[in-house]
Design a protein around this motif. Structure first.
Motif, short mmCIF file in Angstrom:
data_model
loop_
_atom_site.label_atom_id
_atom_site.label_comp_id
_atom_site.label_asym_id
_atom_site.label_seq_id
_atom_site.Cartn_x
_atom_site.Cartn_y
_atom_site.Cartn_z
N SER A 120 -8.40 64.82 143.90
CA SER A 120 -7.24 65.60 144.34
C SER A 120 -7.06 66.81 143.42
N ASP A 121 -6.16 67.70 143.82
CA ASP A 121 -5.97 68.95 143.09
C ASP A 121 -5.50 68.75 141.66
N GLY A 122 -4.89 67.61 141.37
CA GLY A 122 -4.45 67.36 139.99
C GLY A 122 -5.58 67.42 138.99
N ILE A 123 -6.76 66.99 139.39
CA ILE A 123 -7.96 67.07 138.53
C ILE A 123 -8.41 68.52 138.42
N TRP A 124 -8.50 69.20 139.57
CA TRP A 124 -9.08 70.55 139.61
C TRP A 124 -8.16 71.61 139.01
N LYS A 125 -6.88 71.29 138.83
CA LYS A 125 -5.99 72.22 138.12
C LYS A 125 -6.25 72.20 136.62
N VAL A 126 -6.91 71.16 136.15
CA VAL A 126 -7.17 71.00 134.72
C VAL A 126 -8.62 71.33 134.38
N MET A 127 -9.56 70.91 135.23
CA MET A 127 -10.99 71.11 134.99
C MET A 127 -11.63 71.83 136.17
N GLU A 128 -12.62 72.63 135.88
CA GLU A 128 -13.43 73.27 136.91
C GLU A 128 -14.54 72.30 137.32
N SER A 129 -15.19 72.59 138.44
CA SER A 129 -16.26 71.72 138.94
C SER A 129 -17.36 71.51 137.91
N ASP A 130 -17.76 72.58 137.21
CA ASP A 130 -18.85 72.44 136.23
C ASP A 130 -18.44 71.53 135.07
N GLN A 131 -17.17 71.55 134.70
CA GLN A 131 -16.70 70.68 133.61
C GLN A 131 -16.71 69.21 134.03
N VAL A 132 -16.33 68.94 135.27
CA VAL A 132 -16.35 67.56 135.76
C VAL A 132 -17.80 67.08 135.89
N ALA A 133 -18.68 67.95 136.38
CA ALA A 133 -20.10 67.59 136.48
C ALA A 133 -20.68 67.30 135.10
N TYR A 134 -20.34 68.13 134.13
CA TYR A 134 -20.83 67.91 132.76
C TYR A 134 -20.29 66.59 132.21
N HIS A 135 -19.03 66.29 132.47
CA HIS A 135 -18.44 65.02 132.02
C HIS A 135 -19.23 63.84 132.59
N LEU A 136 -19.54 63.91 133.88
CA LEU A 136 -20.27 62.82 134.52
C LEU A 136 -21.64 62.65 133.88
N GLU A 137 -22.33 63.75 133.68
CA GLU A 137 -23.66 63.67 133.07
C GLU A 137 -23.58 63.13 131.64
N LYS A 138 -22.64 63.64 130.88
CA LYS A 138 -22.49 63.22 129.47
C LYS A 138 -22.21 61.72 129.37
N THR A 139 -21.29 61.23 130.19
CA THR A 139 -20.88 59.83 130.07
C THR A 139 -21.89 58.87 130.69
N LEU A 140 -22.45 59.22 131.84
CA LEU A 140 -23.36 58.31 132.52
C LEU A 140 -24.77 58.35 131.97
N VAL A 141 -25.29 59.55 131.75
CA VAL A 141 -26.68 59.69 131.33
C VAL A 141 -26.81 59.59 129.82
N ASP A 142 -26.03 60.39 129.09
CA ASP A 142 -26.18 60.41 127.63
C ASP A 142 -25.55 59.19 126.96
N ASN A 143 -24.35 58.81 127.39
CA ASN A 143 -23.64 57.70 126.73
C ASN A 143 -23.80 56.37 127.44
N LYS A 144 -24.50 56.35 128.57
CA LYS A 144 -24.80 55.12 129.32
C LYS A 144 -23.55 54.33 129.72
N MET A 145 -22.45 55.02 130.01
CA MET A 145 -21.24 54.35 130.49
C MET A 145 -21.44 53.92 131.94
N ASP A 146 -20.65 52.94 132.38
CA ASP A 146 -20.66 52.64 133.81
C ASP A 146 -19.68 53.60 134.49
N LEU A 147 -19.73 53.62 135.83
CA LEU A 147 -18.91 54.57 136.59
C LEU A 147 -17.42 54.42 136.32
N ALA A 148 -16.94 53.18 136.26
CA ALA A 148 -15.50 52.94 136.07
C ALA A 148 -15.03 53.50 134.73
N CYS A 149 -15.79 53.27 133.67
CA CYS A 149 -15.40 53.79 132.34
C CYS A 149 -15.46 55.32 132.31
#
Length: 199
Positions: A139-168
């Motif tokens: 929802s827009d509450g996320i996108w008012k704080v972060m841009e798409s590239d920042q959310v994509a980077y977060h996903l890559e950092k947490t899932l690929v680099d830090n090996k978190m699961d999706l929920a975390c």
């Protein structure tokens, strides 16, 4: 059809307000996205050979877009002085999206849905999937704080680099977006889904 049913309910109960919608359907290797408003869907490719690749699958429906602005003017509605908000027919309120369910103070039910200033007609995208991807629907509450590239980077950092699961990973994203200040950035409602699609 849905908006007409909502209109009858709204009038009977004297309700106001509206909502955006972003829907995704995957059938075999076909991805369908239907969208109205300023919720957003992005696709993220976290494969090692193409790190940090993402694609916006929706565009926020805002008065700044030429197609949206022209429809608003044709419907007899007006925009705020800075052109960022749609002004209701009675001039009592305004809205920062140009497509929504409900929000009947911005609609003339005598007009066809596609001709209304604030329309309920979705944008629809069909995309063929050729490799696994992650989808982020938020929802827009996320996108008012972060841009798409920042959310994509977060996903890559947490899932690929830090090996978190999706929920975390999702919990951490929401924590980063939520404001500690009641009036600060990040105080809007926030809904977010991470979906891993395998093809």
């Amino acid at each position: 059809e849905l908006d007409k049913k909502l209109y009858d309910e709204y009038m009977n109960l004297r309700l106001t307000g509206g909502t955006t919608a972003t829907c995704v359907v995957v059938r075999k290797n076909q991805l369908y996205v239907a969208h109205i408003g300023d919720s957003r869907v992005i696709a993220v490719n976290c494969e090692a050979e193409s790190r940090y690749g993402f694609l916006d699958l929706t565009t926020d429906d805002k008065p700044s877009l030429k197609e949206e602005r022209e429809r608003i003017i044709r419907s007899g509605m007006s925009l705020s002085e800075d052109g960022t908000r749609v002004v209701s027919y009675d001039k009592r309120t305004d809205l920062d999206v140009t497509r929504a369910f409900g929000d009947f103070e911005f609609k003339k039910m005598s007009l066809e849905p596609e001709d209304q200033g604030v329309t309920c007609c979705p944008h629809v995208l069909l995309k063929t999937l050729t490799k696994p991807i992650y989808l982020i629907l938020a929802s827009d509450g996320i996108w008012k704080v972060m841009e798409s590239d920042q959310v994509a980077y977060h996903l890559e950092k947490t899932l690929v680099d830090n090996k978190m699961d999706l929920a975390c990973s999702l919990d951490e994203l929401i924590d980063e977006c939520v404001s500690n200040d009641r009036w600060g950035k990040g105080n809007d409602n926030m809904t977010c889904f991470f979906v891993h699609i395998l093809v």
